[in-house]
Design an enzyme around this catalytic site. Structure first.
Site, mmCIF file in Angstrom:
data_model
loop_
_atom_site.group_PDB
_atom_site.id
_atom_site.type_symbol
_atom_site.label_atom_id
_atom_site.label_comp_id
_atom_site.label_asym_id
_atom_site.label_seq_id
_atom_site.Cartn_x
_atom_site.Cartn_y
_atom_site.Cartn_z
ATOM 1 C CE1 TYR A 23 -28.646 8.174 20.518
ATOM 2 C CE2 TYR A 23 -30.723 7.529 19.530
ATOM 3 C CZ TYR A 23 -29.737 8.467 19.715
ATOM 4 O OH TYR A 23 -29.820 9.688 19.100
ATOM 5 C CG ASN A 46 -19.492 14.336 20.745
ATOM 6 O OD1 ASN A 46 -18.412 14.879 20.867
ATOM 7 N ND2 ASN A 46 -19.857 13.724 19.645
ATOM 8 C CB CYS A 53 -23.503 11.636 16.852
ATOM 9 S SG CYS A 53 -23.014 13.296 16.429
ATOM 10 C CG HIS A 54 -24.932 11.708 10.796
ATOM 11 N ND1 HIS A 54 -23.634 12.153 10.854
ATOM 12 C CD2 HIS A 54 -25.003 10.854 9.758
ATOM 13 C CE1 HIS A 54 -22.966 11.586 9.856
ATOM 14 N NE2 HIS A 54 -23.757 10.797 9.168
ATOM 15 C CD GLU A 80 -23.335 8.767 5.523
ATOM 16 O OE1 GLU A 80 -23.111 7.623 5.889
ATOM 17 O OE2 GLU A 80 -22.477 9.662 5.522
#
Length: 91
Positions: A23, A46, A53-54, A80
Site C-alpha cells: 500500500y 473500489n 487490487c489483489h 500468479e
DNA sequence: CGTATGACGTGCA
DNA sequence: GTGCACGCCATAC
C-alpha cells in the site's frame, strides 16, 4: 488534476503478473507517499474488476484484505506465482 | 463544513 | 513473534 483514487488505479493496473506492491509503494507511485491510508480506503470502495487490487498487500508481508474475500485474494496471488504462507506473502 | 470511517503503518508491552 | 493503541490520509455522510 485527477483524484488520488484514479492515480492509485493507474498504478495498480500497471502491476505486472506475478508481482505485487505494498500500500505504501502504491501510494508513493500514486504521488502521495504518506497517504497509504487512503489507498486502502479507495481500493476498498473500489469494485472495478479491472483493478488487480489483489496484488496490493501490506508492508509487513500480510496479504491484507479484499472485497471479494481474503481467500480469493490469496488464491489469485498463488495462482500468479506468489507464495502465500499462513496469510503472509513470501515470508 | 465537520465528523466518522477504513483492504494501513509504526511503536510499545 | 504477537497483540494493542495511536496516528495518518482521502473519501463518505
Amino acid at each position: 488534476m485527477v483524484s488520488f483514487q484514479e492515480r492509485v488505479f493507474q498504478v495498480v493496473k500497471k502491476i505486472p503478473p506475478g508481482e505485487f506492491l505494498t500500500y505504501k509503494m502504491v501510494a508513493k507511485l500514486a504521488g502521495r507517499p504518506w497517504a497509504w491510508r487512503a489507498v486502502g480506503n479507495i481500493l476498498n470502495k473500489n469494485k472495478n474488476p479491472k483493478i488487480p487490487c489483489h496484488r496490493v498487500i501490506r508492508s509487513n508481508g500480510r496479504v491484507g484484505g479484499y472485497n471479494q474475500g481474503m481467500k480469493k485474494k490469496i488464491y489469485l496471488l498463488k495462482k500468479e506465482g506468489i507464495i502465500i504462507k499462513h496469510g503472509k506473502v513470501a515470508c
